[in-house]
Motif scaffolding. Structure first.
Motif, PDB file in Angstrom:
ATOM      1  N   ARG A  72      42.609  44.727  49.822  1.00  0.00           N
ATOM      2  CA  ARG A  72      41.459  45.277  49.098  1.00  0.00           C
ATOM      3  C   ARG A  72      40.358  44.234  48.895  1.00  0.00           C
ATOM      4  N   TYR A  73      40.746  42.996  48.610  1.00  0.00           N
ATOM      5  CA  TYR A  73      39.763  41.984  48.233  1.00  0.00           C
ATOM      6  C   TYR A  73      39.471  40.948  49.319  1.00  0.00           C
ATOM      7  N   GLN A  74      40.061  41.070  50.504  1.00  0.00           N
ATOM      8  CA  GLN A  74      39.912  40.021  51.506  1.00  0.00           C
ATOM      9  C   GLN A  74      38.469  39.787  51.955  1.00  0.00           C
ATOM     10  N   ASP A  75      37.659  40.794  52.068  1.00  0.00           N
ATOM     11  CA  ASP A  75      36.264  40.616  52.482  1.00  0.00           C
ATOM     12  C   ASP A  75      35.293  41.001  51.376  1.00  0.00           C
ATOM     13  N   PHE A  76      35.796  41.109  50.166  1.00  0.00           N
ATOM     14  CA  PHE A  76      34.973  41.523  49.039  1.00  0.00           C
ATOM     15  C   PHE A  76      34.188  40.334  48.509  1.00  0.00           C
ATOM     16  N   LYS A  77      32.895  40.516  48.345  1.00  0.00           N
ATOM     17  CA  LYS A  77      32.010  39.467  47.828  1.00  0.00           C
ATOM     18  C   LYS A  77      32.034  39.502  46.307  1.00  0.00           C
ATOM     19  N   GLY A  78      32.997  38.842  45.735  1.00  0.00           N
ATOM     20  CA  GLY A  78      33.175  38.821  44.287  1.00  0.00           C
ATOM     21  C   GLY A  78      34.646  38.707  43.966  1.00  0.00           C
ATOM     22  N   ALA A  79      34.987  38.787  42.711  1.00  0.00           N
ATOM     23  CA  ALA A  79      36.376  38.723  42.236  1.00  0.00           C
ATOM     24  C   ALA A  79      37.088  37.470  42.753  1.00  0.00           C
ATOM     25  N   HIS A 115      33.931  45.020  41.559  1.00  0.00           N
ATOM     26  CA  HIS A 115      34.773  46.058  42.150  1.00  0.00           C
ATOM     27  C   HIS A 115      35.117  47.084  41.074  1.00  0.00           C
ATOM     28  N   PRO A 116      35.038  48.384  41.379  1.00  0.00           N
ATOM     29  CA  PRO A 116      35.318  49.410  40.372  1.00  0.00           C
ATOM     30  C   PRO A 116      36.763  49.401  39.860  1.00  0.00           C
ATOM     31  N   LEU A 117      37.698  48.829  40.605  1.00  0.00           N
ATOM     32  CA  LEU A 117      39.095  48.782  40.178  1.00  0.00           C
ATOM     33  C   LEU A 117      39.503  47.404  39.667  1.00  0.00           C
ATOM     34  N   TYR A 118      38.520  46.557  39.402  1.00  0.00           N
ATOM     35  CA  TYR A 118      38.811  45.180  39.001  1.00  0.00           C
ATOM     36  C   TYR A 118      39.754  45.115  37.802  1.00  0.00           C
ATOM     37  N   SER A 119      39.479  45.839  36.729  1.00  0.00           N
ATOM     38  CA  SER A 119      40.288  45.696  35.507  1.00  0.00           C
ATOM     39  C   SER A 119      41.729  46.133  35.743  1.00  0.00           C
TER      40      SER A 119
END
Length: 103
Positions: A40-47, A7-11
């Motif tokens: 933001r992260y509920q359906d994100f494949k990662g993090a 994700h581009p906003l991970y950090s």
């Protein structure tokens, strides 16, 4: 293809979540920030680490996602607005908060 994404906003989100994890008695801003991250992260494949820490934080604060949603929905309906020390990246895109007719 079920590859983990970055994700581009991970950090930035990692820093915000680390800060939230240190809080024992959350404020309105803290609840809203956690809800924003969960969405933001509920359906994100990662993090996966962020999602895991968000679940741990819900337990630490003795709430679940449904309770968090109820809390934040009530806050927003009562006129909650992020405080001036909140980062502009934290809520919305910035576009939705400005209403300029100047051209």
């Amino acid at each position: 293809m079920n590859e983990a994404q970055n994700h581009p906003l991970y950090s930035t989100d990692r820093e915000n979540l680390d800060r939230l994890c240190a809080i024992d008695s959350p404020t309105s801003n803290n609840f809203v920030e956690l809800a924003r991250l969960i969405i933001r992260y509920q359906d994100f494949k990662g993090a996966e680490d962020l999602n895991s820490d968000m679940e741990k934080l819900l337990k630490k604060w003795s709430i679940n996602r449904e309770k968090l949603e109820a809390i934040t929905r009530k806050l927003w309906s009562e006129g909650f607005r992020p405080t001036s020390h909140s980062s502009p990246e934290n809520v919305g895109s910035g576009f939705d908060t400005s209403d300029s007719s100047e051209a």
